[in-house]
Design a protein around this motif. Structure first.
Motif, short mmCIF file in Angstrom:
data_model
loop_
_atom_site.label_atom_id
_atom_site.label_comp_id
_atom_site.label_asym_id
_atom_site.label_seq_id
_atom_site.Cartn_x
_atom_site.Cartn_y
_atom_site.Cartn_z
N SER A 8 0.83 -1.22 0.00
CA SER A 8 0.00 0.00 0.00
C SER A 8 0.85 1.26 0.00
CB SER A 8 -0.90 0.04 1.25
OG SER A 8 -1.79 -1.05 1.28
N GLY A 9 2.17 1.13 0.19
CA GLY A 9 2.96 2.34 0.38
C GLY A 9 4.40 2.24 -0.04
N ARG A 10 5.26 2.56 0.92
CA ARG A 10 6.70 2.74 0.69
C ARG A 10 7.37 1.57 -0.01
NH1 ARG A 10 9.66 3.30 6.34
NH2 ARG A 10 8.71 1.23 6.51
N GLY A 11 7.06 0.34 0.41
CA GLY A 11 7.60 -0.82 -0.30
C GLY A 11 9.05 -1.15 -0.02
N SER A 12 9.54 -0.82 1.19
CA SER A 12 10.95 -1.16 1.46
C SER A 12 11.13 -2.67 1.63
CB SER A 12 11.49 -0.39 2.66
OG SER A 12 10.93 -0.86 3.86
N ASN A 13 10.12 -3.35 2.16
CA ASN A 13 10.22 -4.82 2.24
C ASN A 13 10.14 -5.44 0.86
OD1 ASN A 13 10.45 -6.00 5.08
ND2 ASN A 13 8.95 -4.36 5.36
N LEU A 14 9.30 -4.87 0.00
CA LEU A 14 9.29 -5.31 -1.41
C LEU A 14 10.68 -5.15 -2.01
CD1 LEU A 14 8.09 -5.93 -4.25
CD2 LEU A 14 7.56 -3.48 -4.40
N GLN A 15 11.33 -4.01 -1.73
CA GLN A 15 12.68 -3.78 -2.26
C GLN A 15 13.65 -4.84 -1.77
OE1 GLN A 15 13.39 -0.95 -4.41
NE2 GLN A 15 15.02 -2.43 -4.86
N LEU A 85 2.33 -10.23 1.96
CA LEU A 85 1.86 -8.91 2.36
C LEU A 85 3.08 -8.11 2.82
CD1 LEU A 85 -1.23 -9.98 4.51
CD2 LEU A 85 -1.18 -9.38 2.08
N ALA A 86 3.26 -6.94 2.25
CA ALA A 86 4.43 -6.12 2.60
C ALA A 86 3.95 -4.68 2.78
CB ALA A 86 5.50 -6.24 1.52
N GLY A 87 3.42 -4.40 3.96
CA GLY A 87 2.87 -3.08 4.20
C GLY A 87 1.56 -2.88 3.46
N PHE A 88 0.78 -3.94 3.37
CA PHE A 88 -0.55 -3.86 2.74
C PHE A 88 -1.54 -3.48 3.83
CE2 PHE A 88 -4.58 -5.77 1.27
CZ PHE A 88 -4.70 -5.09 0.06
N ASN A 106 2.86 -12.67 5.99
CA ASN A 106 2.88 -11.26 6.37
C ASN A 106 4.14 -10.99 7.18
OD1 ASN A 106 1.81 -8.58 6.88
ND2 ASN A 106 1.31 -9.28 8.95
N ILE A 107 4.59 -9.74 7.12
CA ILE A 107 5.66 -9.31 8.04
C ILE A 107 5.08 -8.28 8.99
CG2 ILE A 107 6.57 -7.62 6.36
CD1 ILE A 107 9.34 -8.85 7.96
N HIS A 108 5.38 -8.49 10.27
CA HIS A 108 4.84 -7.60 11.31
C HIS A 108 6.00 -7.11 12.18
CE1 HIS A 108 1.87 -6.01 14.09
NE2 HIS A 108 2.65 -6.44 15.06
N PRO A 109 5.99 -5.81 12.53
CA PRO A 109 7.16 -5.26 13.23
C PRO A 109 7.15 -5.43 14.75
CG PRO A 109 5.65 -3.50 12.67
CD PRO A 109 5.03 -4.77 12.14
N SER A 110 6.87 -6.65 15.21
CA SER A 110 7.04 -6.98 16.64
C SER A 110 7.30 -8.48 16.73
CB SER A 110 5.79 -6.63 17.47
OG SER A 110 4.77 -7.60 17.25
N VAL A 169 14.30 -1.89 13.65
CA VAL A 169 13.50 -3.10 13.38
C VAL A 169 13.43 -3.36 11.87
CG1 VAL A 169 11.19 -4.12 13.54
CG2 VAL A 169 12.15 -2.91 15.52
N LEU A 170 13.29 -2.30 11.10
CA LEU A 170 13.13 -2.45 9.65
C LEU A 170 14.35 -3.14 9.02
CD1 LEU A 170 10.93 -1.70 7.56
CD2 LEU A 170 12.21 0.39 7.10
N GLU A 171 15.54 -2.84 9.55
CA GLU A 171 16.74 -3.52 9.03
C GLU A 171 16.59 -5.03 9.14
OE1 GLU A 171 20.45 -2.38 10.82
OE2 GLU A 171 19.98 -0.25 10.57
N GLN A 172 16.03 -5.46 10.26
CA GLN A 172 15.85 -6.91 10.46
C GLN A 172 14.70 -7.45 9.62
OE1 GLN A 172 18.12 -8.75 12.05
NE2 GLN A 172 19.16 -6.77 12.15
N GLU A 173 13.66 -6.64 9.41
CA GLU A 173 12.57 -7.06 8.51
C GLU A 173 13.14 -7.38 7.14
OE1 GLU A 173 9.03 -4.60 8.41
OE2 GLU A 173 9.50 -3.76 10.37
N HIS A 174 14.03 -6.49 6.69
CA HIS A 174 14.60 -6.66 5.34
C HIS A 174 15.50 -7.89 5.25
CE1 HIS A 174 13.99 -2.05 4.72
NE2 HIS A 174 12.87 -2.73 4.71
C1 GRF Z 1 6.70 -2.62 7.83
O1 GRF Z 1 7.11 -2.09 9.06
C2 GRF Z 1 5.98 -3.91 8.03
O2 GRF Z 1 6.44 -4.64 9.13
C3 GRF Z 1 4.56 -3.47 8.27
O3 GRF Z 1 4.38 -2.37 7.44
C4 GRF Z 1 5.64 -1.75 7.17
C5 GRF Z 1 5.79 -1.71 5.68
O4 GRF Z 1 6.93 -1.00 5.28
N1 GRF Z 1 3.65 -4.55 8.03
P1 GRF Z 1 7.38 -1.04 3.77
O5 GRF Z 1 6.20 -0.55 2.93
O6 GRF Z 1 7.75 -2.44 3.44
O7 GRF Z 1 8.55 -0.10 3.67
#
Ligand code: GRF
Length: 207
Positions: A8-15, A85-88, A106-110, A169-174
């Motif tokens: 839905s947005g920034r897409g850094s996890n997509l990247q 799902l990546a920020g959907f 899905n990825i969740h930041p906790s 946290v985002l560094e670890q998500e990636h």
């Molecule tokens: C991330 O923090 C993810 O954990 C959450 O939404 C955010 C999406 O960020 N579900 P991005 O769009 O991937 O940059």
């Protein structure tokens, strides 16, 4: 394995998933990036990488089920076998979640089951937690539940605010999202008793 990524947005996890394709032995192929928001930054990332994109605006549908059915049609037309799902930022209907059972992550930041829902980092700080993290999990109808595939832990530092903590946290998500997708593509992830198993072993019990 063909993969669709919903944003839905920034897409850094997509990247991070796009960039993972540079690694040796990476086999997943992103065949569709689907957004419910026409100007989502993630769509530009996909286009730059030459990945097909689609926009399905939830506002064009009378209810959640019809919107979700249109998404299922688009995902199936792409041939995707796994949906990430990546920020959907839309809640998904139970029929959609059941249709994609054990093929929807899905990825969740906790560190689930702690801190489900939104505004996670501020709530972690308000609770005085010293450690937080992130989770990749299969999706179940109840929000932010489902078999946990992988987690990472992240320290909370004195003086953190929600933004500095989110960045750490985002560094670890990636790191863990591509790892989860890769393990699934390699057939190393199974689900038994609503518990994810990696190479047949429970690594992250669902409390
Ligand atoms: C991330 O923090 C993810 O954990 C959450 O939404 C955010 C999406 O960020 N579900 P991005 O769009 O991937 O940059």
């Amino acid at each position: 394995m063909k993969v669709a990524v919903l944003i839905s947005g920034r897409g850094s996890n997509l990247q991070a998933l796009i960039d993972a394709a540079e690694a040796p032995y990476w086999t997943p192929e992103i065949v569709l990036v689907l957004s419910n928001v026409a100007d989502a930054q993630g769509l530009e990332r996909a286009e730059k990488a030459g990945i097909p994109t689609a926009v399905i605006n939830h506002k064009d549908f009378q209810d959640r089920e019809t919107f979700d059915a249109a998404m299922t049609d688009a995902i199936e037309a792409s041939g995707a076998e796994l949906v990430c799902l990546a920020g959907f930022m839309r809640l998904l209907s139970t029929p959609f979640i059941k249709h994609w059972k054990n093929r929807l992550i899905n990825i969740h930041p906790s560190r689930l089951p702690a801190f489900k829902g939104l505004d996670v980092h501020q709530r972690v700080l308000d609770a005085g937690e010293k450690i937080t993290g992130c989770t990749v999990h299969f999706v179940r109808p109840e929000m932010d539940t489902g078999p946990i595939i992988i987690q990472a832990s992240v320290p909370v530092h004195d003086g953190d605010d929600a933004d500095t903590l989110a960045a750490r946290v985002l560094e670890q998500e990636h790191r863990i999202y591509p790892q989860a997708v890769r393990m699934i593509a390699e057939g190393r992830v199974t689900v038994g008793g609503d518990q994810a198993l990696i190479d047949g072993k429970i690594l992250y019990p669902n409390e």
